[in-house]
Design a protein around this motif. Sequence first.
Motif, PDB file in Angstrom:
ATOM      1  N   GLY A 200       0.867  -1.800   0.252  1.00 17.50           N
ATOM      2  CA  GLY A 200       0.152  -0.085  -0.359  1.00 17.50           C
ATOM      3  C   GLY A 200       1.075   0.909   0.128  1.00 17.50           C
ATOM      4  O   GLY A 200       1.797   1.256   0.697  1.00 17.50           O
ATOM      5  N   ASN A 201       0.183   2.362  -0.231  1.00 20.57           N
ATOM      6  CA  ASN A 201       0.944   3.704  -0.826  1.00 20.57           C
ATOM      7  C   ASN A 201       0.727   4.268   0.859  1.00 20.57           C
ATOM      8  O   ASN A 201      -0.160   4.961   1.517  1.00 20.57           O
ATOM      9  CB  ASN A 201       0.213   4.442  -1.655  1.00 20.57           C
ATOM     10  CG  ASN A 201       0.959   5.828  -2.100  1.00 20.57           C
ATOM     11  OD1 ASN A 201       1.649   6.300  -1.244  1.00 20.57           O
ATOM     12  ND2 ASN A 201       0.626   6.484  -2.718  1.00 20.57           N
ATOM     13  N   TYR A 202       2.107   4.194   1.081  1.00 17.78           N
ATOM     14  CA  TYR A 202       2.035   4.587   2.597  1.00 17.78           C
ATOM     15  C   TYR A 202       2.475   6.377   2.870  1.00 17.78           C
ATOM     16  O   TYR A 202       2.189   6.652   4.010  1.00 17.78           O
ATOM     17  CB  TYR A 202       3.356   3.742   3.630  1.00 17.78           C
ATOM     18  CG  TYR A 202       4.646   4.136   2.363  1.00 17.78           C
ATOM     19  CD1 TYR A 202       5.397   4.453   2.974  1.00 17.78           C
ATOM     20  CD2 TYR A 202       5.538   2.919   1.963  1.00 17.78           C
ATOM     21  CE1 TYR A 202       6.875   4.921   1.955  1.00 17.78           C
ATOM     22  CE2 TYR A 202       6.065   2.807   1.370  1.00 17.78           C
ATOM     23  CZ  TYR A 202       7.222   4.297   1.728  1.00 17.78           C
ATOM     24  OH  TYR A 202       8.562   4.217   1.092  1.00 17.78           O
ATOM     25  N   ARG A 203       2.707   6.413   2.009  1.00 15.86           N
ATOM     26  CA  ARG A 203       3.384   7.919   2.359  1.00 15.86           C
ATOM     27  C   ARG A 203       1.678   8.608   1.876  1.00 15.86           C
ATOM     28  O   ARG A 203       1.960   9.983   2.505  1.00 15.86           O
ATOM     29  CB  ARG A 203       3.754   8.953   0.329  1.00 15.86           C
ATOM     30  CG  ARG A 203       4.906   8.152   0.047  1.00 15.86           C
ATOM     31  CD  ARG A 203       6.199   8.862  -1.300  1.00 15.86           C
ATOM     32  NE  ARG A 203       7.256   7.862  -1.127  1.00 15.86           N
ATOM     33  CZ  ARG A 203       7.580   7.124  -1.813  1.00 15.86           C
ATOM     34  NH1 ARG A 203       6.586   5.899  -1.979  1.00 15.86           N
ATOM     35  NH2 ARG A 203       8.798   6.363  -1.352  1.00 15.86           N
ATOM     36  N   LYS A 204       0.209   8.553   1.150  1.00 16.02           N
ATOM     37  CA  LYS A 204      -0.788   8.859   1.660  1.00 16.02           C
ATOM     38  C   LYS A 204      -0.753   9.067   3.255  1.00 16.02           C
ATOM     39  O   LYS A 204      -2.070   9.514   3.292  1.00 16.02           O
ATOM     40  CB  LYS A 204      -1.604   8.037   1.279  1.00 16.02           C
ATOM     41  CG  LYS A 204      -2.376   6.927   1.268  1.00 16.02           C
ATOM     42  CD  LYS A 204      -3.225   6.386   0.402  1.00 16.02           C
ATOM     43  CE  LYS A 204      -4.551   5.757   1.293  1.00 16.02           C
ATOM     44  NZ  LYS A 204      -5.281   5.276   0.258  1.00 16.02           N
ATOM     45  N   ALA A 205      -0.206   8.208   4.834  1.00 21.47           N
ATOM     46  CA  ALA A 205      -0.644   8.727   5.797  1.00 21.47           C
ATOM     47  C   ALA A 205       0.518   9.457   6.858  1.00 21.47           C
ATOM     48  O   ALA A 205       1.227   9.146   7.126  1.00 21.47           O
ATOM     49  CB  ALA A 205      -0.530   6.698   5.875  1.00 21.47           C
ATOM     50  N   ASP A 210      11.697   4.622   7.943  1.00 23.37           N
ATOM     51  CA  ASP A 210      12.358   4.835   9.361  1.00 23.37           C
ATOM     52  C   ASP A 210      10.975   5.646   9.947  1.00 23.37           C
ATOM     53  O   ASP A 210      12.269   5.680  11.574  1.00 23.37           O
ATOM     54  CB  ASP A 210      14.075   5.819   8.549  1.00 23.37           C
ATOM     55  CG  ASP A 210      13.475   7.702   8.437  1.00 23.37           C
ATOM     56  OD1 ASP A 210      12.153   8.253   8.243  1.00 23.37           O
ATOM     57  OD2 ASP A 210      14.094   7.830   8.051  1.00 23.37           O
ATOM     58  N   HIS A 211      10.438   5.710  10.230  1.00 25.53           N
ATOM     59  CA  HIS A 211       9.568   6.222  11.528  1.00 25.53           C
ATOM     60  C   HIS A 211       8.647   4.448  11.507  1.00 25.53           C
ATOM     61  O   HIS A 211       7.814   4.523  12.403  1.00 25.53           O
ATOM     62  CB  HIS A 211       8.289   7.415  10.063  1.00 25.53           C
ATOM     63  CG  HIS A 211       8.878   8.109  10.082  1.00 25.53           C
ATOM     64  ND1 HIS A 211       8.691   9.648  10.268  1.00 25.53           N
ATOM     65  CD2 HIS A 211      10.494   9.040  10.930  1.00 25.53           C
ATOM     66  CE1 HIS A 211       9.296  10.362   9.605  1.00 25.53           C
ATOM     67  NE2 HIS A 211      10.055   9.986  10.421  1.00 25.53           N
ATOM     68  N   VAL A 212       9.246   3.637  10.755  1.00 27.88           N
ATOM     69  CA  VAL A 212       8.319   2.339  11.206  1.00 27.88           C
ATOM     70  C   VAL A 212       9.798   1.357  12.091  1.00 27.88           C
ATOM     71  O   VAL A 212      10.884   1.645  12.271  1.00 27.88           O
ATOM     72  CB  VAL A 212       7.775   1.098  10.434  1.00 27.88           C
ATOM     73  CG1 VAL A 212       6.157   2.397   9.839  1.00 27.88           C
ATOM     74  CG2 VAL A 212       8.916   0.979  10.035  1.00 27.88           C
ATOM     75  N   PRO A 213       8.250   0.520  13.017  1.00 25.25           N
ATOM     76  CA  PRO A 213      10.015  -0.855  14.185  1.00 25.25           C
ATOM     77  C   PRO A 213      11.110  -1.064  12.712  1.00 25.25           C
ATOM     78  O   PRO A 213      10.449  -1.630  11.247  1.00 25.25           O
ATOM     79  CB  PRO A 213       8.971  -1.853  14.808  1.00 25.25           C
ATOM     80  CG  PRO A 213       7.903  -0.970  14.453  1.00 25.25           C
ATOM     81  CD  PRO A 213       7.628   0.170  13.528  1.00 25.25           C
ATOM     82  N   GLN A 214      11.937  -1.741  12.841  1.00 23.26           N
ATOM     83  CA  GLN A 214      12.884  -2.066  11.652  1.00 23.26           C
ATOM     84  C   GLN A 214      12.458  -3.553  11.755  1.00 23.26           C
ATOM     85  O   GLN A 214      13.121  -3.979  10.720  1.00 23.26           O
ATOM     86  CB  GLN A 214      14.317  -2.381  12.479  1.00 23.26           C
ATOM     87  CG  GLN A 214      14.796  -1.404  12.835  1.00 23.26           C
ATOM     88  CD  GLN A 214      16.511  -1.651  12.860  1.00 23.26           C
ATOM     89  OE1 GLN A 214      16.563  -2.974  13.864  1.00 23.26           O
ATOM     90  NE2 GLN A 214      16.998  -0.750  13.549  1.00 23.26           N
ATOM     91  N   ASN A 215      11.429  -4.908  12.134  1.00 22.64           N
ATOM     92  CA  ASN A 215      10.898  -5.687  11.338  1.00 22.64           C
ATOM     93  C   ASN A 215       9.952  -5.128  10.836  1.00 22.64           C
ATOM     94  O   ASN A 215       8.325  -5.913  10.618  1.00 22.64           O
ATOM     95  CB  ASN A 215      10.795  -6.421  12.780  1.00 22.64           C
ATOM     96  CG  ASN A 215       9.651  -6.165  13.636  1.00 22.64           C
ATOM     97  OD1 ASN A 215       9.485  -5.042  14.189  1.00 22.64           O
ATOM     98  ND2 ASN A 215       8.754  -7.480  14.295  1.00 22.64           N
ATOM     99  N   VAL A 216       9.552  -4.127  10.473  1.00 25.55           N
ATOM    100  CA  VAL A 216       8.006  -3.974   9.727  1.00 25.55           C
ATOM    101  C   VAL A 216       8.620  -3.075   8.010  1.00 25.55           C
ATOM    102  O   VAL A 216      10.010  -2.627   8.188  1.00 25.55           O
ATOM    103  CB  VAL A 216       7.466  -2.892   9.971  1.00 25.55           C
ATOM    104  CG1 VAL A 216       6.479  -2.124   8.854  1.00 25.55           C
ATOM    105  CG2 VAL A 216       6.391  -2.821  11.809  1.00 25.55           C
TER     106      VAL A 216
END
Length: 338
Positions: A200-205, A210-216
């Motif tokens: 999914g397009n995470y930029r729309k959120a 680098d703002h998510v946990p390393q295992n994501v």
Amino acid sequence: MNDAEKNTEAVWITWEDHRRSRVLAENFSAQYKVIGIKKYRKFRYSVLCFKTLKFLIANRPKVVICQNPSMILNLFLCTMKNMLGFYLVADRHTNFAFRHSRSYKLKWVFYRMVSNITIRHSDLMIVTNPFLKEFVDCMGGRGVVLPDKIPDFQGRLQKKKLQGRLKVFFICTFSDDEPFREVFEAAKLMPSDWIIYVSGNYRKANLQPDHVPQNVVLLGFVEEDDYLIYLSAVDAVMVLTTLDYTLNCGAYEAVALNKPMVLSHKKTIINYFNKGAVYVEPVAQSITEGIESLFKDCETFESEVKELKCELELSWNKQFATIKSKISSLTGNSTGKL
């Protein structure tokens, strides 16, 4: 099936290409027509209505099946059906926006008004579950139930080795009904080698990798072939929503590939995907516990998904045959063909 084999008396019209529409059009042996627009975006609906009318006049179908959304397409066809002499079937699936049913904002007042018109003036309205059928019937329409067909991905799958001891594919569009932030919080509570791959397009959120946990792992928008590669390579599939009375496409895709599922604890979802899944609340602790319980007995969940797949395919074939018969009866065709 080539165009010569399709029934030119039945057409499926959509303003946006969608897998459900393609699959159902193929099963109905209806000509599948995607009507789009590349320019004149300011006049989008006017241009699309004109192009749709031009197509209808040129082809003069007896039955028109449309995808809703678009609500405007459904409304336009309601105004044209008597004039051009066709029967109208709307594939509404779950597009009812119940969470805005008490809103007095102009947008949602207009939406409800148009929605009610399309319900009453479509000859049949296809939805995905019994609750929505009852709603359509109560509003003066004629509802029929047909969930998505379990996709057939045979011949399209490629093998890919992904990082992680245990791998989950979180199918997400970053819409406001998807608890993606809670999923990221859940990832922090898991072992670091349990990897969550997120489509999914995470930029729309306004998210950055680098703002998510390393295992994501944020994949962004994934083309269909790559999407299937990820879907087939993971150990489990997660599809979450806070909405009631909806069935997510990603869950059907998971069943198609016999993947155990992490789904939302919603009555409609539990009743339909009634095995091979854990059901979680949209909070980090519940999501974490759900994934943990799934991986503790993954083989059992896999076996259940295979059983569920057979049950859903048999049920879908019966429901489809019923709907096809209802559409044929609209036209007075006793042969069962559209």
